[in-house]
Scaffold this active site. Structure first.
Site, PDB file in Angstrom:
ATOM      1  N   SER A 261      54.293  39.583  27.196  1.00  0.00           N
ATOM      2  CA  SER A 261      53.323  38.724  27.028  1.00  0.00           C
ATOM      3  C   SER A 261      52.284  39.060  25.934  1.00  0.00           C
ATOM      4  O   SER A 261      51.839  40.169  26.024  1.00  0.00           O
ATOM      5  CB  SER A 261      52.623  38.414  28.296  1.00  0.00           C
ATOM      6  OG  SER A 261      50.868  38.494  28.222  1.00  0.00           O
ATOM      7  N   LYS A 262      51.931  38.175  25.238  1.00  0.00           N
ATOM      8  CA  LYS A 262      51.138  38.814  23.924  1.00  0.00           C
ATOM      9  C   LYS A 262      49.742  39.097  24.658  1.00  0.00           C
ATOM     10  O   LYS A 262      49.233  40.123  23.799  1.00  0.00           O
ATOM     11  CB  LYS A 262      50.979  37.257  23.349  1.00  0.00           C
ATOM     12  CG  LYS A 262      49.865  37.593  21.871  1.00  0.00           C
ATOM     13  CD  LYS A 262      50.743  38.444  20.800  1.00  0.00           C
ATOM     14  CE  LYS A 262      49.691  38.419  19.475  1.00  0.00           C
ATOM     15  NZ  LYS A 262      50.590  39.303  18.458  1.00  0.00           N
ATOM     16  N   ARG A 263      49.299  38.586  25.719  1.00  0.00           N
ATOM     17  CA  ARG A 263      48.015  39.133  26.234  1.00  0.00           C
ATOM     18  C   ARG A 263      48.086  40.552  26.611  1.00  0.00           C
ATOM     19  O   ARG A 263      47.193  41.185  26.800  1.00  0.00           O
ATOM     20  CB  ARG A 263      47.818  38.173  27.654  1.00  0.00           C
ATOM     21  CG  ARG A 263      47.199  36.925  27.295  1.00  0.00           C
ATOM     22  CD  ARG A 263      46.521  36.362  28.749  1.00  0.00           C
ATOM     23  NE  ARG A 263      47.227  36.328  29.627  1.00  0.00           N
ATOM     24  CZ  ARG A 263      48.208  35.155  30.161  1.00  0.00           C
ATOM     25  NH1 ARG A 263      48.257  34.383  29.317  1.00  0.00           N
ATOM     26  NH2 ARG A 263      49.073  35.497  31.058  1.00  0.00           N
TER      27      ARG A 263
END
Length: 493
Positions: A261-263
């Site tokens: 996940s980019k987050r």
């Protein structure tokens, strides 16, 4: 309802060969899972001699990011994933941008109402709830409105959505190329929204309509969409359309328990490029995240894009989640860097060399030649070669090396002999420097390493360098080499 429009749309659909599509939403970067979907979709089409389509899915207007469509085009072009039809090249079933197909979805949603497989819903629901499909069918009074009641509400201008009418009982079975047959009780499915109040379709409905009208034969997507597949199937059946081959791919994971996940700081394709990874290495590694070759190629890992297109088959796709291992990608990258033609490597390395060594007198191609066998990522280069620009601060203790049989006293004697010999060389070439130093070591009665170690330390000021004393001196030039060797002597005096 006049069926002329629908007949005309059916007549446009291409038939007769494999047709796949990559349909990203322009919401920012291209993450690794997206890139894998694009790659597998492209490979299925190319392996079968079929057609690969790029479609932009921009129905979720609230999540659109400016410039994201350019990121998609750029990434696809860099990766060599060329499309035969798409917004920029056109094709027989244009347009290929969903927001430009708005009228189409409205017509098909209303056709579905006519066929009894959808209904107008006038209930007060937030857009987010409409999108999520989180809705209890039994509590929806609109499901059982009479045609007259519906028409009265439409005539009164009440806002509405159109919902899919899921059958009351029974079960729906769908087939996936990876997971096989899956059966779901209809009672567990919700009457999902097909058309939102703004007239735009939901992602799920637009996908089904577009995939049919574009003649898509194979739909590749993440396994998180398995739960939506029964509703897709019911839509295909309601329209009387052929169901495409579903290929649901298991997720790409950061570790055993967490999806990438980019987050959480996991890299996108652009991040990996910025970290010094080559596109070809990234693609090769991503292809093996959930797919493996079979038969005689089962042990092989390195494939060009063209070779992947020849050997890729759906049966090699795994049900198990794939774990993204940055060290494994680094290993692939090193293999690709070493396999490059020297001039190609020099071209790729030059910007990184010049970050640390802007001095035009230093030959970037010569520096690149030292790096190619010793480099895993392009971003390592500045830290490996910065000594060519300026001699770093270093201590005299670097001159002591057990293996080379040197200490401060021995190193001082070696440099005192090397300076006049190098000063007197008629030519400043690699061979002349090499032969001069080898002859000097013999004359001094020491092994080559005993002379080369102090010369290299004085020239570079580092214990670990790409290239040895000879190459470093040749690239630095006679004047700078002698200046540095004299500074080394001062440290040892």
């Amino acid at each position: 309802m006049d069926m002329t429009y629908f007949k005309e749309m059916e007549a446009k659909i291409p038939h007769g060969k494999v047709r796949t599509r990559f349909a990203p939403s322009p919401t920012g970067y291209m993450h690794v899972g997206n890139l894998r979907t694009a790659l597998y979709t492209w490979l299925i089409a190319r392996h079968a001699g079929g057609t690969f389509i790029l479609r932009i899915e921009d129905t979720d207007q609230g999540r659109l990011v400016e410039g994201a469509t350019d990121v998609i085009y750029r990434t696809m072009a860099e990766c060599g994933l060329d499309h035969d039809e798409g917004p920029d090249v056109g094709g027989p079933v244009a347009p290929y941008i969903q927001s430009q197909r708005r009228d189409t979805y409205g017509k098909y949603a209303r056709l579905l109402v006519e066929l009894g497989h959808a209904y107008y819903c006038f209930c007060e629901k937030a857009e987010s709830a409409e999108d999520s499909g989180d809705f209890n069918r039994e509590k929806d009074p609109c499901r059982d409105l009479s045609p007259e009641e519906v028409q009265a509400k439409l005539d009164a201008g009440l806002p509405y959505v159109i919902r899919q009418r899921i059958p009351e009982g029974g079960a729906t079975t769908f087939h996936d190329a990876i997971f096989g047959d899956i059966t779901v009780e209809n009672s567990t499915l919700d009457d999902q929204v097909l058309l939102k109040r703004d007239g735009l379709p939901t992602y799920n409905f637009a996908n089904v309509v577009d995939d049919h009208l574009m003649g898509i034969t194979h739909v590749v997507r993440g396994s998180e969409y398995l739960s939506s597949a029964p509703k897709y199937n019911l839509l295909y059946e309601a329209f009387g359309w052929e169901v495409p081959t579903y290929v649901h791919c298991s997720p790409v994971m950061r570790d055993q328990h967490n999806k990438m996940s980019k987050r959480h700081g996991d890299p996108s394709y652009e991040d990996l490029k910025a970290q010094g990874y080559l596109t070809d290495a990234i693609l090769n590694y991503v292809a093996l995240l959930g797919w493996s070759p079979r038969g005689e190629l089962a042990e092989r890992e390195v494939f060009s894009l063209r070779e992947l297109a020849e050997v890729f088959d759906i049966q090699g796709v795994s049900k198990s989640p794939a774990i993204f291992d940055i060290e494994k990608l680094t290993h692939f990258n090193a293999l690709y860097l070493r396999a490059m033609a020297p001039e190609d490597f020099a071209r790729a390395a030059e910007p990184y060399i010049r970050q640390a060594v802007p001095n035009p007198a230093i030959d970037a191609a010569a520096v690149a030649a030292l790096l190619q066998a010793r480099c895993e990522k392009l971003t390592e280069i500045p830290g490996k070669v910065d000594f060519f620009e300026a001699l770093p601060e270093y201590g005299a203790d670097l001159f002591t090396n057990k293996k080379s049989k040197t200490n401060a006293e021995v190193s001082k004697r070696m440099l005192e002999a090397a300076v006049p010999m190098l000063e007197a060389l008629p030519d400043w070439t690699q061979d002349a420097i090499h032969d001069g130093l080898v002859a000097l070591a013999e004359q001094l009665g020491v092994k080559n390493a005993t002379l080369m170690w102090p010369v290299r330390i004085a020239a570079a000021g580092k214990a670990v360098t790409p290239g040895g004393a000879v190459e470093i001196c040749r690239i630095l030039g006679r004047e700078e080499t002698l200046r540095r060797l004299r500074l080394g002597l001062e440290k040892l005096s």
